[in-house]
Design a protein around this motif. Structure first.
Motif, PDB file in Angstrom:
ATOM      1  N   ASP A  26       0.841  -1.197   0.000  1.00  0.00           N
ATOM      2  CA  ASP A  26       0.000   0.000   0.000  1.00  0.00           C
ATOM      3  C   ASP A  26       0.879   1.250   0.000  1.00  0.00           C
ATOM      4  O   ASP A  26       2.011   1.229   0.507  1.00  0.00           O
ATOM      5  CB  ASP A  26      -0.879  -0.021   1.255  1.00  0.00           C
ATOM      6  CG  ASP A  26      -2.193   0.707   1.065  1.00  0.00           C
ATOM      7  OD1 ASP A  26      -2.330   1.428   0.064  1.00  0.00           O
ATOM      8  OD2 ASP A  26      -3.077   0.552   1.921  1.00  0.00           O
ATOM      9  N   ASP A  27       0.354   2.318  -0.562  1.00  0.00           N
ATOM     10  CA  ASP A  27       1.044   3.625  -0.541  1.00  0.00           C
ATOM     11  C   ASP A  27       2.493   3.519  -1.026  1.00  0.00           C
ATOM     12  O   ASP A  27       3.428   3.986  -0.360  1.00  0.00           O
ATOM     13  CB  ASP A  27       1.015   4.214   0.877  1.00  0.00           C
ATOM     14  CG  ASP A  27      -0.396   4.592   1.304  1.00  0.00           C
ATOM     15  OD1 ASP A  27      -1.171   5.064   0.458  1.00  0.00           O
ATOM     16  OD2 ASP A  27      -0.724   4.406   2.495  1.00  0.00           O
ATOM     17  N   ILE A  28       2.690   2.967  -2.197  1.00  0.00           N
ATOM     18  CA  ILE A  28       4.063   2.782  -2.688  1.00  0.00           C
ATOM     19  C   ILE A  28       4.722   4.105  -3.050  1.00  0.00           C
ATOM     20  O   ILE A  28       5.939   4.151  -3.265  1.00  0.00           O
ATOM     21  CB  ILE A  28       4.114   1.836  -3.908  1.00  0.00           C
ATOM     22  CG1 ILE A  28       3.321   2.426  -5.079  1.00  0.00           C
ATOM     23  CG2 ILE A  28       3.626   0.455  -3.556  1.00  0.00           C
ATOM     24  CD1 ILE A  28       3.650   1.777  -6.381  1.00  0.00           C
ATOM     25  N   GLN A  29       3.944   5.194  -3.099  1.00  0.00           N
ATOM     26  CA  GLN A  29       4.556   6.493  -3.407  1.00  0.00           C
ATOM     27  C   GLN A  29       5.596   6.892  -2.364  1.00  0.00           C
ATOM     28  O   GLN A  29       6.466   7.721  -2.634  1.00  0.00           O
ATOM     29  CB  GLN A  29       3.483   7.589  -3.530  1.00  0.00           C
ATOM     30  CG  GLN A  29       2.769   7.953  -2.243  1.00  0.00           C
ATOM     31  CD  GLN A  29       1.535   7.098  -1.994  1.00  0.00           C
ATOM     32  OE1 GLN A  29       1.315   6.109  -2.690  1.00  0.00           O
ATOM     33  NE2 GLN A  29       0.734   7.477  -1.023  1.00  0.00           N
ATOM     34  N   PHE A  30       5.552   6.274  -1.186  1.00  0.00           N
ATOM     35  CA  PHE A  30       6.488   6.638  -0.128  1.00  0.00           C
ATOM     36  C   PHE A  30       7.912   6.150  -0.391  1.00  0.00           C
ATOM     37  O   PHE A  30       8.843   6.610   0.258  1.00  0.00           O
ATOM     38  CB  PHE A  30       6.002   6.110   1.231  1.00  0.00           C
ATOM     39  CG  PHE A  30       4.859   6.890   1.807  1.00  0.00           C
ATOM     40  CD1 PHE A  30       5.034   8.189   2.255  1.00  0.00           C
ATOM     41  CD2 PHE A  30       3.590   6.334   1.897  1.00  0.00           C
ATOM     42  CE1 PHE A  30       3.980   8.921   2.770  1.00  0.00           C
ATOM     43  CE2 PHE A  30       2.527   7.052   2.417  1.00  0.00           C
ATOM     44  CZ  PHE A  30       2.723   8.353   2.854  1.00  0.00           C
ATOM     45  N   ILE A  31       8.085   5.197  -1.303  1.00  0.00           N
ATOM     46  CA  ILE A  31       9.457   4.750  -1.581  1.00  0.00           C
ATOM     47  C   ILE A  31      10.094   5.572  -2.695  1.00  0.00           C
ATOM     48  O   ILE A  31      11.291   5.447  -2.939  1.00  0.00           O
ATOM     49  CB  ILE A  31       9.504   3.253  -1.938  1.00  0.00           C
ATOM     50  CG1 ILE A  31       8.889   3.007  -3.321  1.00  0.00           C
ATOM     51  CG2 ILE A  31       8.831   2.406  -0.873  1.00  0.00           C
ATOM     52  CD1 ILE A  31       9.153   1.618  -3.850  1.00  0.00           C
ATOM     53  N   ALA A  32       9.295   6.381  -3.395  1.00  0.00           N
ATOM     54  CA  ALA A  32       9.845   7.215  -4.469  1.00  0.00           C
ATOM     55  C   ALA A  32      10.858   8.185  -3.873  1.00  0.00           C
ATOM     56  O   ALA A  32      10.630   8.793  -2.827  1.00  0.00           O
ATOM     57  CB  ALA A  32       8.731   7.973  -5.175  1.00  0.00           C
ATOM     58  N   GLY A  33      12.000   8.330  -4.508  1.00  0.00           N
ATOM     59  CA  GLY A  33      13.021   9.238  -4.012  1.00  0.00           C
ATOM     60  C   GLY A  33      14.033   8.582  -3.093  1.00  0.00           C
ATOM     61  O   GLY A  33      15.061   9.179  -2.783  1.00  0.00           O
ATOM     62  N   LYS A  34      13.748   7.361  -2.626  1.00  0.00           N
ATOM     63  CA  LYS A  34      14.675   6.632  -1.755  1.00  0.00           C
ATOM     64  C   LYS A  34      15.429   5.629  -2.629  1.00  0.00           C
ATOM     65  O   LYS A  34      14.944   4.524  -2.893  1.00  0.00           O
ATOM     66  CB  LYS A  34      13.912   5.939  -0.625  1.00  0.00           C
ATOM     67  CG  LYS A  34      13.140   6.884   0.287  1.00  0.00           C
ATOM     68  CD  LYS A  34      12.380   6.110   1.348  1.00  0.00           C
ATOM     69  CE  LYS A  34      11.722   7.045   2.362  1.00  0.00           C
ATOM     70  NZ  LYS A  34      10.665   7.869   1.763  1.00  0.00           N
ATOM     71  N   GLU A  35      16.611   6.002  -3.060  1.00  0.00           N
ATOM     72  CA  GLU A  35      17.307   5.255  -4.109  1.00  0.00           C
ATOM     73  C   GLU A  35      17.589   3.804  -3.733  1.00  0.00           C
ATOM     74  O   GLU A  35      17.286   2.886  -4.490  1.00  0.00           O
ATOM     75  CB  GLU A  35      18.621   5.970  -4.469  1.00  0.00           C
ATOM     76  CG  GLU A  35      18.423   7.327  -5.106  1.00  0.00           C
ATOM     77  CD  GLU A  35      17.559   7.263  -6.361  1.00  0.00           C
ATOM     78  OE1 GLU A  35      17.697   6.282  -7.129  1.00  0.00           O
ATOM     79  OE2 GLU A  35      16.740   8.171  -6.559  1.00  0.00           O
ATOM     80  N   HIS A  36      18.202   3.576  -2.566  1.00  0.00           N
ATOM     81  CA  HIS A  36      18.554   2.204  -2.184  1.00  0.00           C
ATOM     82  C   HIS A  36      17.301   1.370  -1.924  1.00  0.00           C
ATOM     83  O   HIS A  36      17.257   0.180  -2.253  1.00  0.00           O
ATOM     84  CB  HIS A  36      19.462   2.214  -0.958  1.00  0.00           C
ATOM     85  CG  HIS A  36      20.815   2.823  -1.226  1.00  0.00           C
ATOM     86  ND1 HIS A  36      21.731   2.244  -2.066  1.00  0.00           N
ATOM     87  CD2 HIS A  36      21.381   3.975  -0.772  1.00  0.00           C
ATOM     88  CE1 HIS A  36      22.827   2.998  -2.123  1.00  0.00           C
ATOM     89  NE2 HIS A  36      22.632   4.063  -1.345  1.00  0.00           N
TER      90      HIS A  36
END
Length: 469
Positions: A235-245
């Motif tokens: 759920d809410d996968i937008q939260f991993i955007a911007g976290k490269e590793h």
């Protein structure tokens, strides 16, 4: 091919090994390459008693998938190479129980004395079940035009994980039902396929657990946890955007599951193309399956949602109040249900029945602007305004008189009840003893005459001013 008996083997097992080697060549030509690579290459012969063959698969999901999709084919091919008709059972074989043919572990007893190391119905290793909201089921999800595709896609993957839409990508604004559908998938899979391993988590939780695993040097355990599930709900996968590793780890986890045919479902507040800080390779994989949006519910769906929640919570509430709440609160199911619970709680604390007045107090205090609440006239206010304008009684308008003046007043009342009070056609029809198509005809007739008929336009303008909108 090894034609020698191995230590602990009998003639049946040797025959099975030979037949399985030949069957693998046959199957490679009978099924497509991705299916063969994903399902058959990892299967192992386990036992053969002369009539029943037992094959081991690396996961419960693989057992169900191969049994349902290829069970008849495997039985046909093995029977052909064994020279007799046999039954075939496909069971889950944990890694620690998979036999290494030709080797006897040093700690095991001699073949004549040792206990069997393989059972026909082994239990899968313990897997923590996800924390799912018991109320978030398909039965409690109200379907409308705004969410029909998303619900259908979710139900499809729940009924046949990995076989229909993979991945399934659901997107929409906050509070519209994405999480409800994700939990519903989890519930359904666990009820119908109790041996499957289901994981539900948010993108933020994935990122936090990944960072913790790196810090505590437990990255292998982290990968083992999520790369061996049968259904992965994020759920809410937008939260991993911007976290490269984190994105890199997420990509490889998704790739592993996808290539193994495991079901993957994502939810986000925006479609894949708008996840601008997400890698192109991730966005392209999100777009490889079904993309389904959930829009804010229309009025009729909001009414149905309130009725369903009232039924679940055992709340006795008049239809008039439900319609009023649905008119006042738009765009967010979570807020809609919150209003209902707040009104019910307030009525319970003060020992009062649920009324329009109580609903307006709660709405104005906590949820919407007071002016907005009172801008929606009640059905009584509309009827009274029309009666005063035409010098008629309520009985005249609601009755069967068909004089020109009464017919005009009746049609205008129906128009205002729909346009200003925002009542559904069915409810308006019940007030007048008419069906909804008659009400719709009256509404459309008034609407198309506006700005063409000066007298009608003036009447509607005056009544709208009286009603306060």
């Amino acid at each position: 091919m090894d034609d020698q008996l191995h230590l602990g083997e009998d003639e049946n097992m040797l025959a099975l090994r030979r037949a399985w080697d030949r069957a693998m060549h046959t199957l490679a030509n009978r099924v497509n390459k991705p299916s063969f690579e994903s399902w058959f290459k990892s299967m192992k012969p386990v036992s053969f008693d002369g009539e029943r063959v037992t094959l081991g698969a690396p996961s419960p999901f693989a057992c169900e998938w191969v049994s349902k999709r290829y069970g008849n084919l495997v039985r046909e091919v093995l029977s052909q190479h064994l020279g007799k008709t046999v039954e075939v059972a496909i069971v889950y074989l944990p890694p620690e129980k998979r036999p290494v043919l030709g080797e006897t572990p040093a700690e095991e007893c001699p073949p004549a004395q040792r206990e069997p190391t393989i059972t026909l119905e082994p239990e899968p290793p313990p897997f923590e079940k996800p924390a799912l909201n018991p109320k978030y089921t398909f039965e409690n999800f109200v379907v409308g035009n705004s969410n029909r595709l998303a619900q259908a896609g979710a139900m499809s993957v729940a009924r046949a994980p990995g076989q229909s839409y993979n991945p399934l990508f659901i997107y929409g604004g906050a509070g519209l039902g994405k999480t409800h559908l994700m939990h519903a998938i989890g519930h359904y899979v666990l009820q119908t396929h109790p041996r499957l391993r289901v994981a539900y988590l948010s993108g933020e939780t994935f990122a936090q657990q990944y960072i913790t695993a790196l810090r505590e040097h437990r990255i292998d355990a982290f990968r083992q946890k999520y790369r061996n599930v049968d259904v992965w709900l994020v759920d809410d996968i937008q939260f991993i955007a911007g976290k490269e590793h984190t994105k890199e780890e997420f990509f490889h986890t998704f790739n592993t599951l996808y290539q193994m045919g495991r079901q993957v479902v994502f939810a986000s507040d925006r479609p894949p193309r708008e996840l601008h800080t997400m890698d192109d390779r991730l966005r392209s994989r999100f777009e490889a399956g079904l993309i389904a949006d959930i829009a804010p519910p229309e009025f009729e769906t909001r009414v149905a949602i309130l009725q369903k929640r009232a039924q679940i919570e055992g709340i006795q509430i008049p239809d008039q109040v439900i319609y009023h709440i649905a008119q006042a609160v738009e765009g967010n199911v979570r807020t809609l249900e919150g209003v209902l619970i707040s009104i019910a709680a307030r009525a319970s604390v003060h020992g009062k029945p649920i009324t329009l007045q109580l609903a307006n107090e709660v709405l104005a205090r906590h949820y919407v602007d007071e002016k907005q609440v009172h801008a929606i006239p009640s059905e009584q206010a509309v009827l009274q305004a029309v009666c005063q304008r035409f010098g008629l009684s309520t009985q005249d308008i609601l009755g069967d008189q068909r004089s020109r003046e009464v017919l005009m007043a009746r049609q205008i009342a129906m128009y205002l009840l729909r346009e200003k009070a925002q009542l559904p056609l069915q409810q308006i029809g019940q007030m007048f003893g008419k069906n909804h198509s008659t009400v719709l005809h009256a509404y459309n007739r008034v609407k198309t005459s506006l700005n063409k008929d000066k007298e009608l336009t003036s009447i509607i303008y005056d009544l709208s001013a009286v009603l306060g909108n």
